[in-house]
Design an enzyme around this catalytic site. Structure first.
Site, PDB file in Angstrom:
ATOM      1  N   CYS A  54     -50.851 -69.490   5.616  1.00 53.20           N
ATOM      2  CA  CYS A  54     -50.375 -70.788   5.120  1.00 53.20           C
ATOM      3  C   CYS A  54     -49.406 -70.508   3.987  1.00 53.20           C
ATOM      4  O   CYS A  54     -49.819 -70.093   2.891  1.00 53.20           O
ATOM      5  CB  CYS A  54     -51.541 -71.650   4.646  1.00 53.20           C
ATOM      6  N   ASN A  68     -49.782 -67.163  12.273  1.00 51.56           N
ATOM      7  CA  ASN A  68     -50.270 -68.231  13.144  1.00 51.56           C
ATOM      8  C   ASN A  68     -49.141 -68.575  14.131  1.00 51.56           C
ATOM      9  O   ASN A  68     -47.977 -68.259  13.893  1.00 51.56           O
ATOM     10  CB  ASN A  68     -50.724 -69.458  12.337  1.00 51.56           C
ATOM     11  N   CYS A  90     -44.709 -77.200   5.640  1.00 47.31           N
ATOM     12  CA  CYS A  90     -45.474 -76.101   6.233  1.00 47.31           C
ATOM     13  C   CYS A  90     -44.663 -74.832   6.030  1.00 47.31           C
ATOM     14  O   CYS A  90     -43.595 -74.670   6.634  1.00 47.31           O
ATOM     15  CB  CYS A  90     -45.730 -76.350   7.718  1.00 47.31           C
TER      16      CYS A  90
END
Length: 273
Positions: free
Chosen positions: A78, A158, A217
């Site tokens: 993240c 991710n 993000c």
């Protein structure tokens, strides 16, 4: 009648509106279950966040960052949270450079004027690294959902699918996002982004797996920087404009991605676990 509750202090921080609950469990361990995370992340009944972060000891770095999505699922990376943890550790240590261990690998953070710059690690582009359900060219993925087609796929700790469109504002991401996240082509689900390129500026909107539409993000900003460069739409540097604001991005020669942007402490408090 007195009620005795076990409480833990927390920080509430955000990076461009992508918001986090942060617990420091380096000295006092904290074991959370998925139900705990969902309850704390609930914006009506809990504190509310996109992701929940637990700072833990690390034998390999200055800190280990455990990352949970609001739906109770675990995630390896993240970017905006990395900047927030980076700021905490840089201020705490007084150093110019610190290291952060994640499930996706080792990351680093440093000051960039008053902002935080983090190296988000290697961009991976092989089909089985994303991962995809079957072998194909990740620069032109054979996928069409609604009006979106032909994404570039990148793994930044991710999985990401980036769709380049004439106008990112016009895409109904709230409708298409859930279908893309759970598409059978992505066995570990996917973060779905729509992007419009103008020069070296990229307008980006993101549907995050496990969180939905978020204001920013960081790993998606990394993914779109790599995707746009691979497509020849930009150079290796870009400014990525998210709903919450800009990030300064560079896909470095060593294959890693550097990201710089602001972080904000919203408030502190204690909460019953």
């Amino acid at each position: 009648m007195s009620i005795h509750l076990h409480t833990r202090p927390f920080l509430k921080m955000h990076g461009l509106g992508n918001d986090f609950i942060i617990f420091d469990a380096r000295e006092h361990p904290l074991a959370l279950a998925a139900d705990d995370v969902r309850a704390l992340s609930n914006r009506r009944r809990g504190i509310g966040c996109d992701q929940l972060i637990v700072m833990k000891p690390s034998d390999r770095a200055d800190v280990f960052m455990e990352i949970w999505n609001a739906d109770g699922s675990r995630v390896g990376a993240c970017g905006n949270a990395t900047r927030c943890i980076g700021k905490i550790m840089l201020e705490e240590t007084g150093r110019d450079l610190i290291s952060i261990e994640t499930e996706a690998g080792l990351l680093s953070a440093k000051w960039d004027s008053t902002d935080i710059s983090v190296n988000m690690g290697l961009a991976r582009t092989a089909w089985d690294e994303i991962p995809l359900a079957r072998e194909m060219d990740t620069l032109h993925v054979e996928l069409t959902v609604g009006e979106l087609s032909d994404p570039v796929c990148v793994n930044m700790g991710n999985p990401h699918a980036v769709f380049f469109v004439p106008d990112a504002e016009e895409i109904d991401l709230a409708t298409l996002g859930p279908e893309l996240e759970h598409h059978p082509l992505f066995p570990e689900r996917v973060n779905a982004s729509v992007a419009s390129v103008s020069g070296d500026t990229i307008r980006l909107r993101v549907w995050e797996r496990g969180a939905g539409i978020t204001e920013a993000c960081g790993s998606a900003a990394c993914a779109v920087t790599v995707a746009a460069s691979r497509r020849g739409l930009t150079g290796r540097k870009a400014t990525v404009l998210l709903d919450g604001g800009p990030l300064r991005m560079e896909w470095l020669a060593d294959g890693t991605v550097q990201m710089a942007g602001s972080t904000t402490l919203s408030f502190t408090g204690e909460v019953a676990i």
